[in-house]
Motif scaffolding. Structure first.
Motif, PDB file in Angstrom:
ATOM      1  N   GLU A 154       0.831  -1.199   0.000  1.00 51.73           N
ATOM      2  CA  GLU A 154       0.000   0.000   0.000  1.00 51.73           C
ATOM      3  C   GLU A 154       0.869   1.254   0.000  1.00 51.73           C
ATOM      4  O   GLU A 154       0.596   2.220  -0.717  1.00 51.73           O
ATOM      5  CB  GLU A 154      -0.905  -0.017   1.224  1.00 51.73           C
ATOM      6  CG  GLU A 154      -1.956   1.079   1.241  1.00 51.73           C
ATOM      7  CD  GLU A 154      -2.897   0.948   2.417  1.00 51.73           C
ATOM      8  OE1 GLU A 154      -3.209   1.974   3.035  1.00 51.73           O
ATOM      9  OE2 GLU A 154      -3.300  -0.184   2.717  1.00 51.73           O
ATOM     10  N   GLN A 211     -22.058  -1.983   4.957  1.00 46.83           N
ATOM     11  CA  GLN A 211     -21.115  -2.991   4.478  1.00 46.83           C
ATOM     12  C   GLN A 211     -21.035  -2.947   2.952  1.00 46.83           C
ATOM     13  O   GLN A 211     -21.596  -3.806   2.250  1.00 46.83           O
ATOM     14  CB  GLN A 211     -21.554  -4.381   4.958  1.00 46.83           C
ATOM     15  CG  GLN A 211     -21.603  -4.507   6.478  1.00 46.83           C
ATOM     16  CD  GLN A 211     -20.208  -4.454   7.086  1.00 46.83           C
ATOM     17  OE1 GLN A 211     -19.368  -5.296   6.781  1.00 46.83           O
ATOM     18  NE2 GLN A 211     -19.956  -3.458   7.909  1.00 46.83           N
ATOM     19  N   LYS A 212     -20.335  -1.957   2.417  1.00 51.98           N
ATOM     20  CA  LYS A 212     -20.233  -1.812   0.960  1.00 51.98           C
ATOM     21  C   LYS A 212     -19.196  -2.756   0.360  1.00 51.98           C
ATOM     22  O   LYS A 212     -19.228  -3.032  -0.837  1.00 51.98           O
ATOM     23  CB  LYS A 212     -19.882  -0.364   0.602  1.00 51.98           C
ATOM     24  CG  LYS A 212     -21.010   0.629   0.850  1.00 51.98           C
ATOM     25  CD  LYS A 212     -20.632   2.006   0.329  1.00 51.98           C
ATOM     26  CE  LYS A 212     -21.786   2.998   0.475  1.00 51.98           C
ATOM     27  NZ  LYS A 212     -21.439   4.328  -0.043  1.00 51.98           N
ATOM     28  N   TYR A 213     -18.242  -3.196   1.164  1.00 50.88           N
ATOM     29  CA  TYR A 213     -17.135  -3.997   0.621  1.00 50.88           C
ATOM     30  C   TYR A 213     -17.094  -5.362   1.304  1.00 50.88           C
ATOM     31  O   TYR A 213     -17.566  -5.510   2.427  1.00 50.88           O
ATOM     32  CB  TYR A 213     -15.804  -3.272   0.839  1.00 50.88           C
ATOM     33  CG  TYR A 213     -15.770  -1.923   0.169  1.00 50.88           C
ATOM     34  CD1 TYR A 213     -15.519  -1.804  -1.192  1.00 50.88           C
ATOM     35  CD2 TYR A 213     -16.008  -0.758   0.909  1.00 50.88           C
ATOM     36  CE1 TYR A 213     -15.504  -0.560  -1.809  1.00 50.88           C
ATOM     37  CE2 TYR A 213     -15.996   0.487   0.315  1.00 50.88           C
ATOM     38  CZ  TYR A 213     -15.750   0.571  -1.052  1.00 50.88           C
ATOM     39  OH  TYR A 213     -15.725   1.796  -1.655  1.00 50.88           O
TER      40      TYR A 213
END
Length: 303
Positions: A24, A301-303
């Motif tokens: 990252e 909880q989009k992911y």
């Protein structure tokens, strides 16, 4: 599944997460247009391969944790100053040093431009509150040497103020050392061509444009003035109690590793006693019943 296999799986997951964190950070160097990436790589044909870099970085970071524990145990005080050209890699080195350390022990100080009130104070006054107490490591991302660099070159400080700074700073730093502070000063150096290339990357990379300030652009125009200011600074402030160490920064990965390795070599740290950490048993209350919280309190909880 046996406890041994469970632990092995957990350890592998932890190592993968560690690698993901490093990747990252590395993405900031990789999010470039294909053309800029091609040009940059053509100018850096002997870059360290990623596997070797990560292996050495993790090894050095484990030593930094030992250093942190030693500093905390012996109530040592450490100050590390990072100076250098804009885009020379100071921030990247600082990130890798602090990445796995306890922020209560190791902290970064990056002060903004002085306020009107601070401009009327003793020059060193605004830096003093950030100096470490026992058991702390402080990393200055730029420091009181602003007066010898940007303030001088950009005309924010007059020559009489600069001369006063040069007279004061050696004694100020000797006072810090006499007080028990271990003071280390790094200058990250890049060539004219390398800085120009890194500025072009920042201009074309939307994730890096925030790093470009009007002062950065002026540093390109006034390259030679900054060079002269740097040479004067070294001549006037390279004292035995707090010498300057120059980090060649054209190769970012090698610069980070070399800086960390050198810092570790300057401080006589060692192992310190640790109490064995044992996880206590969970206390179960048969009368306790967990309440169901309203759904709107939860993050979607989009992911």
């Amino acid at each position: 599944m046996s406890m041994t296999n469970t632990y092995k799986d957990w350890l592998e997951a932890e190592l993968q997460e560690t690698l993901d964190e490093d990747m990252e950070l590395e993405l900031e160097d990789a999010v470039l247009s294909a053309e800029i990436r091609r040009i940059y790589r053509s100018h850096h044909p002997d870059q360290m391969d990623r596997k070797t870099y990560f292996h050495e970085l993790l090894r050095l970071q484990s030593e930094l944790i030992r250093l942190q524990d030693w500093v905390s145990h012996h109530q040592e005080k450490v100050v590390v100053i990072f100076e250098g050209r804009d885009s020379a890699g100071k921030g990247g080195a600082i990130k890798r040093i602090t990445q796995r350390l306890n922020p209560r022990v190791a902290r970064v100080v990056a002060l903004p431009a002085p306020s009107d009130r601070e401009k009327t104070q003793w020059y060193f006054q605004r830096y003093v509150p950030h100096l470490p107490a026992g058991g702390e490591i402080v990393l200055f991302d730029r420091s009181w040497y602003n007066r010898a660099g940007v303030e001088r070159v950009m005309g924010f400080a007059g020559e009489d103020q600069v001369e006063q700074f040069f007279q004061d700073v050696p004694e100020f730093e000797r006072m810090l050392v006499r007080s028990g502070i271990r003071l280390v000063k790094y200058w990250f150096s890049v060539t004219d061509e390398e800085q120009q290339m890194r500025f072009q990357i920042r201009i074309h990379d939307p994730l890096k444009q925030w790093k470009l300030s009007p002062m950065d652009l002026q540093s390109r125009i006034r390259w030679e003035a900054y060079t002269k200011a740097k040479e004067d600074m070294f001549e006037r402030t390279n004292i035995p109690e707090a010498p300057w160490y120059i980090v060649p920064g054209n190769d970012k990965k090698r610069a980070r590793l070399n800086c960390i390795d050198h810092l570790l070599g300057l401080i006589p740290y060692g192992d310190v006693p640790h109490e064995e950490v044992l996880l206590p048993d969970r206390v179960f209350n048969p009368d306790y019943e967990r309440e169901v919280l309203p759904r709107e309190l939860y993050v979607p909880q989009k992911y």
